[in-house]
Design a protein around this motif. Structure first.
Motif, mmCIF file in Angstrom:
data_model
loop_
_atom_site.group_PDB
_atom_site.id
_atom_site.type_symbol
_atom_site.label_atom_id
_atom_site.label_comp_id
_atom_site.label_asym_id
_atom_site.label_seq_id
_atom_site.Cartn_x
_atom_site.Cartn_y
_atom_site.Cartn_z
ATOM 1 N N GLN A 184 -12.007 19.787 14.981
ATOM 2 C CA GLN A 184 -11.330 18.542 14.642
ATOM 3 C C GLN A 184 -11.729 17.405 15.586
ATOM 4 O OE1 GLN A 184 -7.067 18.959 14.285
ATOM 5 N NE2 GLN A 184 -6.716 16.848 14.855
ATOM 6 N N SER A 185 -11.814 17.716 16.893
ATOM 7 C CA SER A 185 -12.072 16.664 17.885
ATOM 8 C C SER A 185 -13.555 16.582 18.269
ATOM 9 C CB SER A 185 -11.213 16.916 19.113
ATOM 10 O OG SER A 185 -11.377 18.251 19.537
ATOM 11 N N TYR A 186 -14.435 16.955 17.358
ATOM 12 C CA TYR A 186 -15.910 16.893 17.501
ATOM 13 C C TYR A 186 -16.434 17.780 18.624
ATOM 14 C CZ TYR A 186 -13.897 12.346 16.189
ATOM 15 O OH TYR A 186 -13.078 11.362 15.725
ATOM 16 N N GLU A 187 -15.936 17.511 19.851
ATOM 17 C CA GLU A 187 -16.387 18.258 21.032
ATOM 18 C C GLU A 187 -17.896 18.230 21.221
ATOM 19 O OE1 GLU A 187 -14.350 18.889 23.261
ATOM 20 O OE2 GLU A 187 -12.563 18.626 22.019
ATOM 21 N N LEU A 188 -18.480 17.040 21.044
ATOM 22 C CA LEU A 188 -19.875 16.869 21.459
ATOM 23 C C LEU A 188 -19.890 16.911 22.978
ATOM 24 C CD1 LEU A 188 -21.057 14.003 19.075
ATOM 25 C CD2 LEU A 188 -21.322 16.461 18.789
ATOM 26 N N PHE A 189 -21.072 17.104 23.561
ATOM 27 C CA PHE A 189 -21.164 17.131 25.017
ATOM 28 C C PHE A 189 -21.379 15.699 25.513
ATOM 29 C CE2 PHE A 189 -23.053 21.347 23.708
ATOM 30 C CZ PHE A 189 -21.846 22.011 23.835
ATOM 31 N N PRO A 190 -20.402 15.130 26.218
ATOM 32 C CA PRO A 190 -20.439 13.691 26.527
ATOM 33 C C PRO A 190 -21.584 13.296 27.457
ATOM 34 C CG PRO A 190 -18.635 14.764 27.697
ATOM 35 C CD PRO A 190 -19.192 15.780 26.733
ATOM 36 N N HIS A 191 -22.123 14.259 28.212
ATOM 37 C CA HIS A 191 -23.157 13.925 29.193
ATOM 38 C C HIS A 191 -24.553 14.056 28.607
ATOM 39 C CE1 HIS A 191 -22.506 18.202 29.176
ATOM 40 N NE2 HIS A 191 -23.594 18.405 29.872
ATOM 41 N N LYS A 192 -24.648 14.387 27.330
ATOM 42 C CA LYS A 192 -25.966 14.546 26.723
ATOM 43 C C LYS A 192 -26.138 13.550 25.580
ATOM 44 C CE LYS A 192 -27.011 19.060 28.264
ATOM 45 N NZ LYS A 192 -27.999 18.748 29.317
ATOM 46 N N THR A 193 -27.377 13.136 25.375
ATOM 47 C CA THR A 193 -27.649 12.234 24.256
ATOM 48 C C THR A 193 -27.457 13.009 22.943
ATOM 49 O OG1 THR A 193 -29.975 12.837 24.187
ATOM 50 C CG2 THR A 193 -29.380 10.974 25.594
ATOM 51 N N ILE A 194 -27.424 12.263 21.862
ATOM 52 C CA ILE A 194 -27.226 12.890 20.554
ATOM 53 C C ILE A 194 -28.299 13.953 20.297
ATOM 54 C CG2 ILE A 194 -27.203 12.404 18.075
ATOM 55 C CD1 ILE A 194 -24.763 11.390 19.861
ATOM 56 N N LEU A 195 -29.550 13.585 20.540
ATOM 57 C CA LEU A 195 -30.636 14.549 20.310
ATOM 58 C C LEU A 195 -30.435 15.795 21.161
ATOM 59 C CD1 LEU A 195 -33.362 15.109 18.914
ATOM 60 C CD2 LEU A 195 -34.484 14.102 20.907
ATOM 61 N N LYS A 196 -30.076 15.590 22.432
ATOM 62 C CA LYS A 196 -29.921 16.747 23.326
ATOM 63 C C LYS A 196 -28.670 17.555 23.016
ATOM 64 C CE LYS A 196 -32.942 15.418 26.988
ATOM 65 N NZ LYS A 196 -33.119 14.493 28.113
ATOM 66 N N ASN A 197 -27.653 16.912 22.453
ATOM 67 C CA ASN A 197 -26.490 17.663 21.990
ATOM 68 C C ASN A 197 -26.919 18.695 20.959
ATOM 69 O OD1 ASN A 197 -23.384 17.195 22.348
ATOM 70 N ND2 ASN A 197 -24.382 15.285 22.961
ATOM 71 N N ILE A 198 -27.842 18.252 20.089
ATOM 72 C CA ILE A 198 -28.251 19.135 18.993
ATOM 73 C C ILE A 198 -29.226 20.209 19.476
ATOM 74 C CG2 ILE A 198 -29.337 19.191 16.698
ATOM 75 C CD1 ILE A 198 -28.349 16.347 16.266
ATOM 76 N N THR A 199 -30.096 19.862 20.440
ATOM 77 C CA THR A 199 -31.123 20.831 20.839
ATOM 78 C C THR A 199 -30.687 21.766 21.975
ATOM 79 O OG1 THR A 199 -32.120 19.211 22.333
ATOM 80 C CG2 THR A 199 -33.076 19.380 20.137
ATOM 81 N N LEU A 200 -29.550 21.472 22.610
ATOM 82 C CA LEU A 200 -29.150 22.299 23.770
ATOM 83 C C LEU A 200 -29.066 23.789 23.432
ATOM 84 C CD1 LEU A 200 -28.228 22.422 26.741
ATOM 85 C CD2 LEU A 200 -25.882 22.191 25.935
#
Lengths: 249, 219
Positions: free
Chosen positions: A91-107
């Motif tokens: 619900q609250s997305y929980e993307l990683f705030p310290h990483k760029t969008i691209l790096k969120n996806i590739t981590l």
């Protein structure tokens, strides 16, 4: 997908309590490949807990969860491998705030699946293209709108090639005008034949996307059927009352 | 104010400045190591050690550096260990700073929302991967302002080193004032040298905070 009738997830006699409160009472459920199952029900009925149990984020007390016959057990050493195969969006997305969008996806593809950087990035960029956010690849999550963040969260789950995708009230935190962009993405995934288990309060969306709808209340599955059966011909009184409570006239 | 006098004193202040920097930064490096170790132990609630660290943190946070230095400098030789004033200063500063750094790092670790861990786990990450790639970078970002504040505080605390006969900036100023009564010149030099020592840290701190801004907002 032509494997449409193969059962990929089996839940048998699942029980869970928090202290004296039984949140899941003997849940049985099967999900077939390519099927989109939507769970509806009042707040606190156990639907989100059920989702979390399915990828081992919550311990269960009794019963079993099998993905392609293999147990999902948070106490086993293999749980990390199992979670990799079951995607989840929160619900609250929980993307990683310290990483760029691209790096969120590739981590995760890089660290968990040890994929090659060029390959993971190429797939991530293709996913960003698909969700219409290519231009935002180098931004940080805090620079995106809620709807954009949630689409990134879906892309982040998709890049792992999960066999099953769990969506936990993914539009509940969004402003109304952003709900559509997220739900349209989910609809397009359904059309591709992705297997999904969706918890939502968006009834119109549930009706549009679901192959099967499950109504939960008080930790049990009260009624299940096609979207038409559930929304237009509810059998049990509890479901009738629940649907009634959502109306305004 | 006599500029010629100040020019004359400059070399002595310069030496004291280098000594203060050397011992100060050695102590700070030690405090970062101790602080990290203590914060991990407390965050993961490692049995026994966690209680021990809590005791250490409270003991050193609640006693003045001067008292700690006296214990190390005059106490240890009674137990048969002799410590050079330099080592004593660095270790004392490190122990005091460690207790402050531990709390800074721990509050950073504790401030990372648990949902971030769930999200990382749901992607198949192991506990170790989750800690290294998700929790730690965010915890550092959150801790940065208070760690920088600690560094500045510790560098200023070096001014009590003169009590254990280290010829730091404070010692030099007091010594020269006592000998020649050029009070104004010495105090101005003292202030200038402290500013030269601390201003870069403040500026670097602000830069780091800016860099880590994203780590503290919006998931």
């Amino acid at each position: 997908m032509d494997k449409k009738n193969e059962v990929i997830l089996t839940i048998g006699h699942l029980k869970k309590s928090y202290g004296d409160t039984e949140v899941l009472k003997d849940i049985d459920l099967e999900i077939k490949s390519g099927e989109v199952v939507v769970i509806i029900g009042p707040s606190g009925c156990g639907k989100s807990t059920l989702l979390r149990c399915l990828n081992g984020l919550e311990k269960t007390d009794e019963g079993r969860i099998l993905l392609h016959g293999e147990p999902v057990d948070p106490k086993s050493a293999g749980i990390f491998r199992m979670r990799e195969r079951i995607g989840m969006v929160f619900q609250s997305y929980e993307l990683f705030p310290h990483k760029t969008i691209l790096k969120n996806i590739t981590l995760a593809p890089l660290k968990v699946q040890k994929r090659k950087k060029e390959e993971a990035e190429a797939e991530a960029l293709a996913l960003l293209e698909r969700i219409g956010l290519s231009a935002h690849r180098d931004k940080y999550p805090s620079q995106l709108s809620g709807g954009q963040k949630q689409r990134v969260a879906i892309a982040r789950a998709l890049i792992m090639h999960p066999e099953l995708l769990l969506l936990d009230e993914i539009t509940a935190a969004l402003d109304p005008e952003m709900v559509r962009e997220v739900l349209e993405l989910v609809l397009s995934l359904a059309k591709e034949g992705r297997t999904m288990l969706i918890v939502t309060h968006e009834m119109a969306f549930a009706e549009a996307v679901a192959d099967r709808v499950i109504f939960m209340d008080g930790g049990s599955i009260i009624e299940e059927g096609t979207a038409e059966q559930i929304f237009h011909y509810p059998k049990t009184e509890r479901l009738q009352r629940f649907l009634e409570s959502l109306k305004f006239d | 104010m006599d500029l010629a006098v100040m020019g004359e004193y400059l070399p002595r202040f310069g030496e004291a400045f280098l000594l203060t920097l050397r011992i100060g930064w050695a102590g700070i490096a030690l405090s970062l190591l101790i602080g990290l170790a203590a914060a991990f132990i407390r965050h993961f609630k490692i049995p026994l050690l966690s209680g021990l660290m809590a005791g250490y943190i409270e003991l050193f946070r609640n006693t003045p550096l001067l008292v700690q230095l006296f214990f190390i400098y005059f106490g240890l030789p009674k137990l048969g260990f002799t410590v050079s004033p330099e080592l004593c200063g660095a270790v004392g500063l490190g122990l005091l700073g460690g207790s402050y750094m531990a709390e800074s790092f721990r509050s950073g670790l504790d401030a990372v929302p648990p949902a971030q861990s769930l999200s990382a786990l749901s992607l198949g990450m192991t506990r170790r991967q989750l800690f290294v790639h998700v929790v730690l970078p965010q915890a550092f970002a959150i801790s940065t302002p208070s760690v920088v504040a600690n560094v500045i505080f510790l560098l200023k605390e070096t001014s009590v080193f003169s009590a254990i006969s280290l010829m730091d900036l404070m010692f030099t100023a007091k010594d020269l004032i006592g000998l020649y009564y050029d009070t104004t010149e010495c105090l101005v030099l003292l202030v200038l040298f402290y500013i030269v020592m601390l201003l870069p840290v403040s500026l670097l701190g602000r830069k780091l905070e800016k860099k880590f801004e994203f780590g503290r907002s919006g998931t």
